[in-house]
Design a protein around this motif. Structure first.
Motif, PDB file in Angstrom:
ATOM      1  N   ILE A   8      -5.439  21.447  -6.441  1.00 59.97           N
ATOM      2  CA  ILE A   8      -6.616  21.617  -5.586  1.00 59.97           C
ATOM      3  C   ILE A   8      -6.857  23.098  -5.305  1.00 59.97           C
ATOM      4  CG2 ILE A   8      -7.479  21.221  -3.230  1.00 59.97           C
ATOM      5  CD1 ILE A   8      -6.237  18.395  -3.452  1.00 59.97           C
ATOM      6  N   LYS A   9      -5.783  23.835  -5.092  1.00 60.36           N
ATOM      7  CA  LYS A   9      -5.896  25.280  -4.849  1.00 60.36           C
ATOM      8  C   LYS A   9      -6.471  25.990  -6.075  1.00 60.36           C
ATOM      9  CE  LYS A   9      -5.018  28.610  -1.883  1.00 60.36           C
ATOM     10  NZ  LYS A   9      -5.594  28.608  -0.511  1.00 60.36           N
ATOM     11  N   VAL A 120      -8.636  13.009  -3.734  1.00 61.66           N
ATOM     12  CA  VAL A 120      -8.447  14.350  -4.304  1.00 61.66           C
ATOM     13  C   VAL A 120      -9.659  15.222  -4.019  1.00 61.66           C
ATOM     14  CG1 VAL A 120      -8.225  15.657  -6.452  1.00 61.66           C
ATOM     15  CG2 VAL A 120      -6.841  13.606  -6.095  1.00 61.66           C
ATOM     16  N   THR A 121     -10.846  14.695  -4.253  1.00 67.24           N
ATOM     17  CA  THR A 121     -12.068  15.479  -4.032  1.00 67.24           C
ATOM     18  C   THR A 121     -12.340  15.673  -2.549  1.00 67.24           C
ATOM     19  OG1 THR A 121     -13.038  14.922  -6.167  1.00 67.24           O
ATOM     20  CG2 THR A 121     -14.571  15.458  -4.393  1.00 67.24           C
ATOM     21  N   LEU A 124     -10.249  18.514  -1.577  1.00 65.96           N
ATOM     22  CA  LEU A 124     -10.860  19.756  -2.078  1.00 65.96           C
ATOM     23  C   LEU A 124     -11.999  20.203  -1.164  1.00 65.96           C
ATOM     24  CD1 LEU A 124     -11.326  21.931  -4.286  1.00 65.96           C
ATOM     25  CD2 LEU A 124     -12.750  20.249  -5.483  1.00 65.96           C
ATOM     26  N   LEU A 125     -12.885  19.275  -0.799  1.00 69.55           N
ATOM     27  CA  LEU A 125     -14.033  19.609   0.056  1.00 69.55           C
ATOM     28  C   LEU A 125     -13.593  20.161   1.406  1.00 69.55           C
ATOM     29  CD1 LEU A 125     -16.323  16.559  -0.773  1.00 69.55           C
ATOM     30  CD2 LEU A 125     -16.915  18.957  -1.168  1.00 69.55           C
ATOM     31  N   LYS A 126     -12.463  19.698   1.912  1.00 67.63           N
ATOM     32  CA  LYS A 126     -11.947  20.196   3.198  1.00 67.63           C
ATOM     33  C   LYS A 126     -11.589  21.675   3.116  1.00 67.63           C
ATOM     34  CE  LYS A 126      -9.909  15.845   4.833  1.00 67.63           C
ATOM     35  NZ  LYS A 126      -8.622  15.114   5.093  1.00 67.63           N
ATOM     36  N   ASN A 127     -11.267  22.131   1.916  1.00 66.40           N
ATOM     37  CA  ASN A 127     -10.818  23.514   1.740  1.00 66.40           C
ATOM     38  C   ASN A 127     -11.914  24.468   1.273  1.00 66.40           C
ATOM     39  OD1 ASN A 127      -7.666  23.641   2.055  1.00 66.40           O
ATOM     40  ND2 ASN A 127      -8.086  21.712   1.000  1.00 66.40           N
ATOM     41  N   LEU A 128     -13.145  23.977   1.167  1.00 68.45           N
ATOM     42  CA  LEU A 128     -14.257  24.807   0.705  1.00 68.45           C
ATOM     43  C   LEU A 128     -15.201  25.163   1.852  1.00 68.45           C
ATOM     44  CD1 LEU A 128     -15.165  22.870  -2.580  1.00 68.45           C
ATOM     45  CD2 LEU A 128     -13.894  25.022  -2.414  1.00 68.45           C
ATOM     46  N   ASN A 129     -15.890  26.282   1.709  1.00 67.22           N
ATOM     47  CA  ASN A 129     -16.881  26.703   2.703  1.00 67.22           C
ATOM     48  C   ASN A 129     -18.299  26.370   2.249  1.00 67.22           C
ATOM     49  OD1 ASN A 129     -14.965  27.886   4.481  1.00 67.22           O
ATOM     50  ND2 ASN A 129     -14.845  29.668   3.138  1.00 67.22           N
ATOM     51  N   PHE A 130     -18.412  25.476   1.271  1.00 67.90           N
ATOM     52  CA  PHE A 130     -19.725  25.092   0.736  1.00 67.90           C
ATOM     53  C   PHE A 130     -19.620  23.676   0.165  1.00 67.90           C
ATOM     54  CE2 PHE A 130     -17.324  27.865  -2.152  1.00 67.90           C
ATOM     55  CZ  PHE A 130     -17.058  26.995  -3.205  1.00 67.90           C
ATOM     56  N   PRO A 131     -20.750  22.962   0.101  1.00 67.95           N
ATOM     57  CA  PRO A 131     -20.762  21.652  -0.564  1.00 67.95           C
ATOM     58  C   PRO A 131     -20.791  21.836  -2.073  1.00 67.95           C
ATOM     59  CG  PRO A 131     -22.955  22.184   0.207  1.00 67.95           C
ATOM     60  CD  PRO A 131     -22.068  23.312   0.664  1.00 67.95           C
ATOM     61  N   VAL A 162     -10.224  20.896 -15.156  1.00 73.11           N
ATOM     62  CA  VAL A 162     -10.477  19.496 -14.823  1.00 73.11           C
ATOM     63  C   VAL A 162      -9.441  19.066 -13.792  1.00 73.11           C
ATOM     64  CG1 VAL A 162     -10.667  17.136 -15.686  1.00 73.11           C
ATOM     65  CG2 VAL A 162     -11.364  19.046 -17.147  1.00 73.11           C
ATOM     66  N   LEU A 163      -9.906  18.748 -12.611  1.00 74.58           N
ATOM     67  CA  LEU A 163      -9.021  18.315 -11.525  1.00 74.58           C
ATOM     68  C   LEU A 163      -8.674  16.845 -11.748  1.00 74.58           C
ATOM     69  CD1 LEU A 163      -7.660  19.103  -8.865  1.00 74.58           C
ATOM     70  CD2 LEU A 163      -9.783  18.527  -7.684  1.00 74.58           C
ATOM     71  N   GLU A 164      -7.409  16.561 -11.972  1.00 74.33           N
ATOM     72  CA  GLU A 164      -6.970  15.204 -12.320  1.00 74.33           C
ATOM     73  C   GLU A 164      -7.049  14.257 -11.123  1.00 74.33           C
ATOM     74  OE1 GLU A 164      -6.329  12.146 -14.151  1.00 74.33           O
ATOM     75  OE2 GLU A 164      -5.948  13.855 -15.474  1.00 74.33           O
ATOM     76  N   GLY A 165      -7.590  13.059 -11.381  1.00 74.69           N
ATOM     77  CA  GLY A 165      -7.673  12.069 -10.310  1.00 74.69           C
ATOM     78  C   GLY A 165      -7.560  10.650 -10.814  1.00 74.69           C
TER      79      GLY A 165
END
Length: 310
Positions: A8-9, A120-121, A124-131, A162-165
């Motif tokens: 995710i990082k 997983v996504t 990821l969204l929790k760690n971003l400053n944008f949608p 590619v973020l695996e999920g």
């Protein structure tokens, strides 16, 4: 599933640099980029070879984050509380002071938004400053990707990461509903219309084949494996693959089935994977048995109908 924070990082760092990353969702994999960045969103269109008049769906963590970009109404709030996060996309009015890239909306004053359920996504969204603007992670008009392997098959190294999920649990794109005035369905999807009608306690109009493109997923040719498709077939040609809703006694090499016993949810989950398998097996065309036009069967029929226009 177990969350790999290192992965995710890595995705976050690339997205922060306006790169595109493939992300897993419960519907299909998405090709994601910063929805506030013109540079990032242009890359989505270029990589997918997507027509510029086809707007993008933007993925948010929750409605609190969405508040700064869109206006809400009662129908949206009802459906959000009932189905989100989940396989439903809303068309909402865009606020004038929103930072959403005009490339995302094709300069419209509306926005397609959704709240993905995949853990997983969401992490990821929790760690971003944008949608994240994120259409399906496949070449435009082709079969959607429901696994990381599908994404790699389509794009190779053109997608930075590619973020695996795992495999998408639903396997069909989200249902799109315009809730700005009188609610109407703009794309059939992974959430059944009957459930939406029950939640709103009203009949919903379906405008699935408009003369003018007003939301993602409305092009007449879409979801295609690149082969001619014949629908509601009884007589099969020798050189074509036969796609059945359920497993049948005849076990021939060119016979494929979407589910063991005709379960529509199982069939939906398997549809795109099997279309990709058939494509790789070098058949000249695909014959499809009659599929019940109810529940998710309506969405399966819609996808196959659009794919058959190849």
């Amino acid at each position: 599933m177990k969350i790999n924070l290192a992965n995710i990082k890595k995705a976050q760092k690339l997205l922060d640099k306006s790169e595109c990353v493939a992300i897993p969702t419960e519907t299909v994999y998405g090709l994601a980029a910063n929805a506030y960045s013109d540079i990032a969103c242009k890359k989505i269109y270029k990589i997918k070879k997507r027509p510029k008049n086809n707007p993008l769906i933007v993925h948010y963590l929750n409605n609190q984050v969405l508040k700064k970009d869109c206006s809400f109404n009662n129908d949206f709030i009802k459906l959000y509380k009932k189905f989100c996060p989940g396989p439903i996309t809303f068309i909402l009015d865009l606020k004038k002071n929103s930072n959403i890239s005009k490339i995302v909306t094709n300069k419209r004053n509306t926005l397609a938004v959704r709240f993905p359920k995949h853990p997983v996504t969401r992490n990821l969204l929790k760690n971003l400053n944008f949608p994240l603007a994120a259409p399906s992670a496949n070449l435009s008009s082709k079969v959607s990707a429901v696994s990381s392997a599908d994404v790699k098959d389509d794009f190779g190294k053109k997608v930075k990461y590619v973020l695996e999920g795992g495999k998408s649990s639903i396997g069909l794109e989200s249902t799109i509903i315009d809730v700005r005035k009188k609610p109407k369905i703009l794309r059939l999807g992974g959430l059944e219309i009957s459930a939406i009608e029950k939640a709103l306690n009203k009949k919903i109009f379906i405008n699935n084949n408009p003369s003018k493109i007003s939301s993602p997923g409305q092009f007449k040719v879409h979801y295609s494996p690149g082969l001619p498709i014949r629908l509601n077939v009884k007589n099969i040609n020798k050189k074509e693959a036969y796609l059945s809703i359920r497993k049948i006694k005849q076990n021939k090499p060119n016979f494929y089935f979407l589910s063991k016993n005709g379960n529509l949810k199982e069939a939906a989950k398997n549809l795109y994977s099997i279309l990709r398998i058939i494509k790789k097996s070098k058949y000249k065309s695909i014959a499809v048995s009659k599929i019940p036009n109810k529940g998710l069967g309506k969405t399966i029929n819609d996808r196959l109908k659009r794919a058959s226009k190849f």
